[in-house]
Design a protein around this motif. Sequence first.
Motif, mmCIF file in Angstrom:
data_model
loop_
_atom_site.group_PDB
_atom_site.id
_atom_site.type_symbol
_atom_site.label_atom_id
_atom_site.label_comp_id
_atom_site.label_asym_id
_atom_site.label_seq_id
_atom_site.Cartn_x
_atom_site.Cartn_y
_atom_site.Cartn_z
ATOM 1 N N THR A 16 0.999 -1.085 0.131
ATOM 2 C CA THR A 16 0.117 -0.261 0.185
ATOM 3 C C THR A 16 1.014 1.346 0.356
ATOM 4 O O THR A 16 2.034 1.120 0.602
ATOM 5 N N GLN A 157 -10.223 3.830 8.515
ATOM 6 C CA GLN A 157 -9.243 3.114 6.665
ATOM 7 C C GLN A 157 -9.932 2.603 6.189
ATOM 8 O O GLN A 157 -10.666 2.224 6.574
ATOM 9 N N LEU A 159 -8.472 1.032 1.828
ATOM 10 C CA LEU A 159 -7.857 1.098 0.157
ATOM 11 C C LEU A 159 -8.755 1.016 -0.567
ATOM 12 O O LEU A 159 -10.240 1.175 -1.074
ATOM 13 N N LEU A 200 -3.318 3.992 0.904
ATOM 14 C CA LEU A 200 -4.578 3.497 2.421
ATOM 15 C C LEU A 200 -4.858 4.488 2.589
ATOM 16 O O LEU A 200 -4.344 5.807 2.525
ATOM 17 N N THR A 202 -6.964 7.410 4.481
ATOM 18 C CA THR A 202 -7.539 7.987 6.510
ATOM 19 C C THR A 202 -9.085 8.473 6.078
ATOM 20 O O THR A 202 -9.750 9.113 5.025
ATOM 21 N N VAL A 263 -0.737 -4.919 3.821
ATOM 22 C CA VAL A 263 -1.203 -3.966 4.405
ATOM 23 C C VAL A 263 -0.829 -3.728 5.167
ATOM 24 O O VAL A 263 -0.522 -4.622 6.208
ATOM 25 N N VAL A 270 -4.122 -2.594 10.863
ATOM 26 C CA VAL A 270 -3.838 -1.738 10.219
ATOM 27 C C VAL A 270 -2.924 -1.176 10.964
ATOM 28 O O VAL A 270 -3.310 -0.070 11.803
#
Length: 273
Positions: A16, A157, A159, A200, A202, A263, A270
């Motif tokens: 990521t 979070q 992907l 990744l 947020t 990840v 995570v």
Amino acid sequence: MLIRTLPLPTPLTIPTEPLTPSSFAPFGAVLTNPAPDLRPSAAAASTSSSSSSLLPQGYGAVSANQGTAIQYRGLAPPLRDLYAHAPSGKGATPRTTMFVCGARELEPEREDGAGASAGSNSAGIFTVQILERHPFTTQTFIPLSSSSSSSSSSPVQYLVIVAPTLPPTSADNDLPVPEDRDATLPGRGMPDLSRVRAFLATGSQAVTYGAGTWHAPMAALGPPGSAVDFVVVQFANDEPVEDCQEVALEGGGENGSRIRVRVLGRRGEVSKL
């Protein structure tokens, strides 16, 4: 709508990357506060004087709401409705929906395909099974919150997995895509599976997939039983192959080739950016 199954001749594991406006620019836009430490009171003071140097440049920033807000008018490219070029001739309407996305289960990281790796800083592996595109519309995902079955809070979070588009072949000729007079759209080709990228994101970031961009369905991250709520803004005309085109990824060989996203983070969780 599923349009094709694509073979995966060799496995691919990708890391990521942090989601930033510049890194994601080939695939769409990232919507995030360009100056999170700047407060409206300071911005109002700057605009009421002879200088507006406190306002970020390049985002169309102006003082708003009687000095109690900052409005960014040029944060991202406008949403696009290209259904006027759809073969069905059926126009689209703007849609605002909500996706409540349950946290995806990650597979444990393995060193040799047999056992979990000791001391690894990987939180786990996400396997990409489907890619999709929306040829005639942009699609914006705006995270609202994270809900969890446990009492402990977890940061939002998710992907963002995308792929460039290959040049079209004769097998793609019947796929409906918009007319591209300015050569700014990806075209009707299949995804380039050798150049898949994973970002990744947020909870302070929304993402807009450009029209025709190949991407994986939303993959929320978090503890088991948790979910991330997204408001989704797009256009649609309810013609399946015009609204959404999907390809399934199928690996060959004894164990099956896969596209895996690593990840990173401490084991079992995570990574926190």
